[in-house]
Design an enzyme around this catalytic site. Sequence first.
Site, short mmCIF file in Angstrom:
data_model
loop_
_atom_site.label_atom_id
_atom_site.label_comp_id
_atom_site.label_asym_id
_atom_site.label_seq_id
_atom_site.Cartn_x
_atom_site.Cartn_y
_atom_site.Cartn_z
N ASN B 395 3.27 -6.30 9.75
CA ASN B 395 3.92 -5.01 9.94
C ASN B 395 2.92 -3.95 10.39
O ASN B 395 2.83 -3.63 11.57
CB ASN B 395 4.63 -4.59 8.65
CG ASN B 395 5.58 -3.43 8.88
OD1 ASN B 395 5.58 -2.80 9.92
ND2 ASN B 395 6.38 -3.13 7.89
N ASP B 396 2.13 -3.44 9.43
CA ASP B 396 1.23 -2.34 9.77
C ASP B 396 0.20 -2.74 10.83
O ASP B 396 -0.22 -1.90 11.62
CB ASP B 396 0.53 -1.84 8.51
CG ASP B 396 1.53 -1.28 7.51
OD1 ASP B 396 2.56 -0.75 7.95
OD2 ASP B 396 1.29 -1.41 6.29
N VAL B 397 -0.20 -4.02 10.85
CA VAL B 397 -1.25 -4.44 11.79
C VAL B 397 -0.77 -4.53 13.23
O VAL B 397 -1.55 -4.81 14.13
CB VAL B 397 -1.88 -5.80 11.38
CG1 VAL B 397 -2.54 -5.68 10.03
CG2 VAL B 397 -0.85 -6.91 11.39
#
Lengths: 96, 472
Positions: B395-397
């Site tokens: 997700n965040d990456v």
Amino acid sequence: MTPPPADFGSMLFVFVLATFIGLGVIRRVSRLLYTPLMSLTNAISAIAVVGSIVVTGADHPLTIRILGAVALFASMTNIVSGFMITDRMLKMFKKQ
Amino acid sequence: MIHLLGGLSAVLATALFIFALYWMNDPKTARRGVIAGVTGMTVAVVATWIQPEIVHHGWIVLAIFAGFLVGVPLSRVPLTAVPQRTALSHAFGGLAAGLVGTAEYFLWLGGPATAAAQLTPFRMSALVAEVILGFLTFTGSLMAAGKLQEVRWIPQRPVTYPGQNVVNIGVLAIAVALGVLLVLNPGTPWAGQAFLAIAGLALIFGVLLIIPIGGADMPTVISILNAYAGLAAVAMGFVLDNKLLVTAGALDGSSGLILSIIMCRAMNRSFTNVLFGAFGKAQPAALAAGEQKVWKQETVEGASQLLEQARTVVIIPGYGMAVAQAQHKVRELYDALTKRGVTVKFAIHPVAGRMPGHMNVLLAEANIPYSALVEMDEINPEMPQTDVALVLGANDVVNPAARYAKNTPIYGMPIIDADKAKTVLAVKRSKKPGFAGIDNELYVLDNTWMLFGDAKAVLADLVKQFGGGGIH
């Protein structure tokens, strides 16, 4: 007993050298292997087992030896599980 | 003679440990490292055990036996549980250091010589460092392991409250201040109590340090705890005047340090920011401005067609893949696609998952050749030529907002350029935001198609499409 200042100097010397070697060697470790690296270094730092053996096995009062035995158990757990799981993971990287 | 043997064995063990780490530079030689490590450890244990002052052998045998009894099952945990096991082993390492430090202190305090003569300033400082580092690593790592294992009574989400950092630093400062007092007055009547108070404060500090930390920070936190565990062993070496402990602890400490730095860089954050920044706290309305975009959902049939028509597919795994234990299904998809002549690569972000290298180990377990696992910096230039980027529980990456959204906690974090691929397929468990608590812009881009569901189930459906020939 050796005089503390000399003691301190040589221990610090060893520490600094070992840290530099460690930094040099670890920087080359394959990025694929960071997880097994952590379990391997964890097993290696369980060398605390030698301190635990001395505290447990020497002729000390009972409470001291109990503390030592718990520490010995904890270190031994790390040695056994650390080396075994490292090998288990590395096997997966090898067979291909 | 027997003491000389001890000295020589320490040199031998240190050399073997260095070789063990050196061989980790390549998966081909890495298993030699384990053999070197085991040999070094055996040499060190035997050389210590045969020293004349060791008389209670039964106790040692018993403790070693118990260590095997617990250690062997711990080495057989599923690979998805490796982060917890690692945190737990840091806890054991910290506990051993703390207990040995405590034992040694009370030996010297109650010994035949006066306390002041035995507890030199150097030795006393090392003892304080050993006990503080050991016990804070113990409880801190236990908390981290509990969070990773999702133990019910340990809060998963970061716990924060006003003045948290003041409390944390205060607890540590009191412990250190007591330590300084003991170094200056080792023989005072309240020395024993003060020492126990230091141990207690360190135990409390470990808990306080970890409760504000969220899942996305775990790779960094585990690395930092690794460094602490190593330093605790170094301090023990200083206390016991044992150079082998110092060298082995320094190797562990430097490994933890390097991994911490790599993890911090991969998140564009500093140590202090990780430990005192409470990253996981949801940022209120980080990207609220602008129109509300909606995601487009794709069917499994459509997704499998996209994949089959692609020439190059890059799979970007994240924690969601580990949670769903989907690595074996990933392998099946990999096989199905490569059989059809599709080039499949895996893009590995340094902080994907819950510990350094987590994704690599899971994919290796599923027999995916490690030549297909590509680091972020190497894969990013290839992303614009990639036909399909398959985001699997990451997700965040992969959030493009990291490039410009200054008010979000992920700003500046290097990401895998999934958005630059011609088509993005994102598999996601739910429509909730990731651990950093922010919406992911990738999901609402024009070239992104969402597949909602458990990663394993979605992949199984995809593989079925290929296997059953149902799409022709």
